[in-house]
Design an enzyme around this catalytic site. Structure first.
Site, PDB file in Angstrom:
ATOM      1  N   ASP A  13      21.176   4.928  98.392  1.00  0.00           N
ATOM      2  CA  ASP A  13      19.934   4.280  98.295  1.00  0.00           C
ATOM      3  C   ASP A  13      18.682   5.582  98.194  1.00  0.00           C
ATOM      4  OD1 ASP A  13      20.977   1.833  98.684  1.00  0.00           O
ATOM      5  OD2 ASP A  13      21.011   2.012 100.619  1.00  0.00           O
ATOM      6  N   LYS A  16      18.949   7.300  93.206  1.00  0.00           N
ATOM      7  CA  LYS A  16      19.801   8.010  92.245  1.00  0.00           C
ATOM      8  C   LYS A  16      19.704   7.397  90.825  1.00  0.00           C
ATOM      9  CE  LYS A  16      23.663   7.048  94.389  1.00  0.00           C
ATOM     10  NZ  LYS A  16      22.996   6.646  95.837  1.00  0.00           N
ATOM     11  N   GLY A  40      23.998  -0.825  94.625  1.00  0.00           N
ATOM     12  CA  GLY A  40      22.779  -1.461  93.820  1.00  0.00           C
ATOM     13  C   GLY A  40      21.961  -0.344  93.461  1.00  0.00           C
ATOM     14  N   HIS A  41      21.884  -0.419  92.180  1.00  0.00           N
ATOM     15  CA  HIS A  41      20.862   0.802  91.700  1.00  0.00           C
ATOM     16  C   HIS A  41      19.254  -0.334  90.900  1.00  0.00           C
ATOM     17  CE1 HIS A  41      23.795   3.892  90.888  1.00  0.00           C
ATOM     18  NE2 HIS A  41      24.554   2.967  91.317  1.00  0.00           N
ATOM     19  N   GLN A 223      26.541   5.142  96.318  1.00  0.00           N
ATOM     20  CA  GLN A 223      26.653   5.409  97.807  1.00  0.00           C
ATOM     21  C   GLN A 223      26.087   6.693  97.880  1.00  0.00           C
ATOM     22  OE1 GLN A 223      29.977   3.764  96.863  1.00  0.00           O
ATOM     23  NE2 GLN A 223      28.573   1.887  96.782  1.00  0.00           N
TER      24      GLN A 223
END
Ligand code: IMP
Length: 432
Positions: A13, A16, A40-41, A223
């Site tokens: 988080d 990225k 999750g992006h 991650q």
């Protein structure tokens, strides 16, 4: 050298998605090489916010080919849903390619993980419960189902039958939970195979050809370094190689073809799930940062644990990944605080140490030693379009991070939107 690797330097988080999206403007290929939909992006473009779990962040650029590499574990239902949502928003999915050798996450993986996390109770890892660990477990037990198997009815059917027979014993007899019907799973997963067929290929070969043709290839880590299976805070980690070396094994591209490794560092620290966190804030300041930075798990919605920036663990990240340079994100989240802090060392067993102890149990005993800096104003931060125009207190913070880590911060994130970035130094593929 036209291959760049983007790696999270902390516990995930770090922002990225935004950095990848920014650099993807020069990329021809964006590749994910590990993990699954535990990631999750969030990408904000044109005022719209998109949450991606499996697809690489470059998927919004029309000329970019998005690759899901062999090191990933993929839930096909999630992938197809993500592709449907993308199409519904007017984006093409034609340039998506999925490795035949990536592993498949099945519902029994999630069920086993759920049962095991519940059994561990207080001692749980705090996973995303997406079945990632159990899917990697099957991969290494050599009973995993690969994406290519979804295209072969006989192979898939035999593998699912064998796996379900065993998983049902585990679920029913050990955990006292419900098992699965092999027949139903076979039908469902053959259906996914049919829909995914046009996208499945040997992505190592594809990327080799691309690099031979001088194309720009961007590897997007999911991650973060401190969640890596070997170098993270084991056992409170994910199950994949999240560090730069993972880009090679997880995509079938040799190490000599990687040009630069870019670290993404959030201006503070967050972590979801359990495990040691020396700079954790349990006070009002932590709540302020969480609220302002919307720091809730993209995958699980859990409030993230918040803390100051930790340059001791960043030095480890710089070493393991060999960062060429870094992006420092979310400086706007710290705006408005009168003072901000950076952890420069740990107090451990009455000594001050500049490197983290190797045992996770020792890390849990470490106390952070801080250096304090003046805060900054949000409007002044956001107004700046160049590094020199940033408030002096921001520059002092950035330079302190550079000095403590030995890594240059060449991209500075000043807000959530695609455009809210200050460039300091040479970035990208060196094109144009
Ligand atoms: P798993 O990856 O679901 O097995 O979870 C293992 C650990 O990694 C837990 O602490 C999760 O919260 C953490 N984790 C997994 N994916 C992410 C991510 O994308 N961001 C932050 N933490 C993550």
């Amino acid at each position: 050298m036209p291959a760049l690797v983007i790696i999270g330097a902390q516990w995930g988080d770090e922002g990225k998605g935004k950095v990848t999206d920014f650099l993807a403007r020069e990329a021809d290929f964006v590749v994910r090489f590990q993990g699954g939909d535990n990631a999750g992006h969030t990408v904000v473009t044109g005022g719209n916010e998109y949450k991606l779990f499996l697809l690489p962040s470059g998927v919004f650029w029309p000329d970019v080919t998005s690759v899901l590499g062999n090191g990933m574990v993929i839930d096909p239902a999630v992938l197809l849903d993500e592709m449907d949502r993308l199409r519904a928003a007017g984006h093409s999915t034609e340039r998506i390619r999925v490795s035949h050798a990536a592993h498949v996450v099945l519902p029994y993986h999630r069920a086993v993980e759920e049962a095991e996390e519940d059994r561990l109770g207080e001692g749980k890892i705090g996973t995303t419960r997406r079945g990632i660990g159990p899917a990697y477990l099957d991969k290494y037990a050599r009973i995993g189902i690969r994406i290519g198997d979804l295209l072969e009815p006989d192979v898939l059917s035999a593998k699912i039958k064998a796996n379900v027979a065993f998983k049902n014993v585990l679920l029913e007899k050990v955990y006292g939970r419900e098992g699965f019907s092999a027949g139903q799973l076979i039908d469902e997963y053959l259906g996914y195979g049919d829909r995914l067929r046009p996208y499945v290929t040997d992505t190592s070969l594809l990327l080799d050809g691309a690099l031979n043709d001088g194309k720009n290839v961007l590897f997007e880590g999911a991650q973060g370094t401190m969640l890596e299976i070997d170098y993270g805070t084991y056992p409170y980690v994910t199950s994949s190689y999240t560090t730069a070396g993972g880009a090679c094994v997880g995509s079938g591209v040799g190490p000599t073809r990687i040009g630069s490794v870019i670290g993404v560092i959030k201006a503070f620290t967050s972590r979801v799930g359990n495990g040691p966190f020396p700079t954790e804030l349990h006070d009002e300041t932590g709540q302020y940062i969480r609220r302002k930075g919307k720091e809730y798990g993209t995958r699980t919605g859990r409030p993230r644990r918040m803390g100051w920036l930790d340059t001791v663990s960043l030095r480890t990240a710089a070493r393991i990944n060999g960062f060429s340079w870094a992006a420092l994100t979310k400086l706007d989240t710290l705006a408005g605080l009168p003072k901000v802090r950076i952890c420069t060392a740990y107090r451990f067993s009455s000594h001050v140490v500049s490197a983290a102890p190797t045992a996770t149990t020792d890390l849990a005993q470490c106390e952070a030693v801080y250096e304090e800096f003046d805060g900054w104003d949000e409007a002044a931060l956001k107004r700046a379009r160049t590094y020199d125009a940033l408030p002096a207190s921001v520059r002092a913070y950035v330079e302190a991070v550079e000095e403590a880590t030995g890594v240059e911060m060449r991209l500075i994130g000043t807000g959530q939107d695609r455009t809210e970035v200050v460039v300091k130094g040479e970035i990208g593929f060196g094109r144009g």
